[in-house]
Enzyme design. Sequence first.
Site, short mmCIF file in Angstrom:
data_model
loop_
_atom_site.label_atom_id
_atom_site.label_comp_id
_atom_site.label_asym_id
_atom_site.label_seq_id
_atom_site.Cartn_x
_atom_site.Cartn_y
_atom_site.Cartn_z
N GLU A 133 0.87 -1.16 0.00
CA GLU A 133 0.00 0.00 0.00
C GLU A 133 0.92 1.23 0.00
OE1 GLU A 133 -2.60 0.21 3.40
OE2 GLU A 133 -3.42 2.14 2.75
N ARG A 140 5.02 -12.65 9.76
CA ARG A 140 5.73 -11.44 9.41
C ARG A 140 7.05 -11.37 10.17
NH1 ARG A 140 3.71 -6.32 9.73
NH2 ARG A 140 1.84 -7.04 8.71
N LYS A 183 4.28 1.22 9.06
CA LYS A 183 4.51 2.41 8.24
C LYS A 183 3.87 3.64 8.89
CE LYS A 183 3.76 0.19 3.94
NZ LYS A 183 2.39 0.06 3.54
P1 ATP Z 1 2.71 -1.74 7.63
O1 ATP Z 1 1.73 -1.78 8.76
O2 ATP Z 1 4.10 -1.77 8.06
O3 ATP Z 1 2.40 -0.65 6.68
P2 ATP Z 1 1.40 -3.51 5.89
O4 ATP Z 1 1.25 -4.97 5.94
O5 ATP Z 1 0.18 -2.68 6.11
O6 ATP Z 1 2.55 -3.11 6.86
P3 ATP Z 1 1.60 -3.32 3.07
O7 ATP Z 1 2.09 -2.21 2.25
O8 ATP Z 1 0.17 -3.65 3.03
O9 ATP Z 1 2.06 -3.03 4.55
O10 ATP Z 1 2.49 -4.62 2.81
C1 ATP Z 1 2.87 -5.12 1.56
C2 ATP Z 1 3.25 -6.55 1.75
O11 ATP Z 1 4.32 -6.67 2.66
C3 ATP Z 1 2.10 -7.35 2.31
O12 ATP Z 1 1.99 -8.56 1.61
C4 ATP Z 1 2.48 -7.56 3.74
O13 ATP Z 1 1.94 -8.74 4.25
C5 ATP Z 1 4.01 -7.59 3.67
N1 ATP Z 1 4.60 -7.19 4.94
C6 ATP Z 1 4.38 -6.06 5.63
N2 ATP Z 1 5.06 -6.06 6.79
C7 ATP Z 1 5.75 -7.23 6.83
C8 ATP Z 1 6.64 -7.83 7.77
N3 ATP Z 1 6.95 -7.23 8.91
N4 ATP Z 1 7.15 -9.05 7.47
C9 ATP Z 1 6.84 -9.65 6.31
N5 ATP Z 1 6.01 -9.15 5.40
C10 ATP Z 1 5.46 -7.94 5.64
MG MG Z 2 -1.41 -2.10 5.24
#
Ligand code: ATP
Ligand code: MG
Length: 558
Positions: free
Chosen positions: A37, A263, A273
């Site tokens: 995202e 994760r 993020k």
């Molecule tokens: P954040 O809360 O840090 O923004 P998110 O999962 O909302 O994390 P996205 O941009 O939706 O962020 O993530 C893109 C991809 O990266 C998704 O498939 C997510 O599952 C993966 N991802 C995010 N954080 C992690 C992590 N700590 N370890 C492994 N994969 C991750």
């Molecule tokens: Mg997200």
Amino acid sequence: MADNETFTTTNFIHNIIEEDNRTGKHGGSVHTRFPPEPNGYLHIGHAKSICLNFGTAKKYGGLCNLRFDDTNPSKEEVEYVDSIQEDVRWLGFDWEERKFYASDYFEQLYQYAVQLIKSGKAFVCDLTPQQMREYRGTLTEPGKESPYRNRSVEENLDLFERMKNGEFQDGTRVLRAKIDMASPNLNMRDPVIYRILRASHHRTGDAWCIYPMYDFAHPLSDAIEGITHSVCTLEFEAHRPFYDWLLEAVNHPSRPQQIEFARLNLSYTMMSKRKLRALVEGGFVSGWDDPRMPTISGLRRRGFTSESIRDFCDRIGVAKSNSVVDYALLEHCIREDLNAKALRAMAVLRPLKVVIENYPEGVVEELTADNNPENEAMGHRKIPFSREVYIEQDDFMEDPPKKFFRLSPGQEVRLKHAYIIKCEQVIKDETGKIVEVRCTYDPETKSGGALSGRKVKGTLHWVSAAQAVKAQVRIYDQLFVNENPEEGDDYTANLNPDSLITLHDCRVEPNLAKAGVGDHFQFLRQGYFTVDRDSTSGSLVFNRIVGLRDTWAKMQKA
Ligand code: ATP
Ligand code: MG
């Protein structure tokens, strides 16, 4: 690890794929995607997901798409879209021409929603958010059906179209899937799939005032792109039944299979993020690429190589249950990489002048130093030596404890690649501070010379005073003092006040004057360093990536 080879190990996802390939489940093909995202910069957790998705596709001769999950217009920005692409490329992966946006599918998604309405599987609901929560039930109690649940197809089609046309206020109506309010899985209790939101989208502008929910857009985007294995993190496990329900409900010819993995959690590191953005916006760090940030851009600026990050992602593996990885492992990976590749250099971070009284004035000698003792092929360089040199303040003590093997009155040490010197006198200013040390040297002990084998207990790094180049060096420590930065109710209270120490008056050997931004060095006895982008010609700035002491390797031996 061989160049760009992502997996030296195998994992449970690979096992699933191999089984699928054996049974011909997806026609033997592997097509994954990395779906960020664009609401912030990528972090080391995303690196795990990138390595897993792109690496798995590569391993099985498949493809991996880059897809921006941009269904949430109010939080997304073009800056993030650009930084994400830069980071994925820097990590060594290539989506070729397959860069997509969920927003590319807004029209198609709308048509799928209409199809659900027509088949009686979706309805427009007028409950307020507050009422909706009350109707939803709990983990132990079933929910209650919305009074709007049995609207006719015609009424639903009409209302949904009018939602799209902007006839209703934000938040006054939603489109919901019609599934089962008694389901033990809360995600199956008639989840919201569209909402009214007047917000400009970074790609579609004001074309839409209704936006699909993530849980609706994601499975359909996967299906539209022909994804075979939709790899995501564990918190989506309970969303999988809806993922499967939706593709069945629209009878999509393509049926991606969602697979969840744990994760990455890293000690002393916060990964959301949203919270990282708060650190940037609150001025707690200098930006998204502050070298203390766990972002890929921060790690890159700090001096981490993409090889070290891929190696780290390989070593942590892919599991089904959550755990916390020790930050020391990440440091171990960069040490391993740079130990083999980084040029050695001498730099004095807190200089103390040493005058060698019996060395002739005005003479500058060129000594030979190896560029990397681990790798003969990296050759040698010349370093100047003269009557006045700098050593580290820490390497001298007037009144040393017993096992101090560095310089002190009457003691001898070797200057690396040079001579053995002996301390004859200490010079102080009027406040009693040591400002200079007077020594003598033994000309017979030149490195590589006749008496070069003479043993002394300590060897110090040094630079020749007149030729050395002034530099600024930034020493970093963890951004947070707590292993779990989110402990307590305010993570900013856990910030480490000493996470950055700037040393303004360092001296580095003259060979470093021509170093470019991003070049890596091992400063003898000090650690690994890189040239920061704040450097200008004539004013060098170095980041310390990591010290030399490998706590992770020690733990493995213990
Ligand atoms: P954040 O809360 O840090 O923004 P998110 O999962 O909302 O994390 P996205 O941009 O939706 O962020 O993530 C893109 C991809 O990266 C998704 O498939 C997510 O599952 C993966 N991802 C995010 N954080 C992690 C992590 N700590 N370890 C492994 N994969 C991750
Ligand atoms: Mg997200």
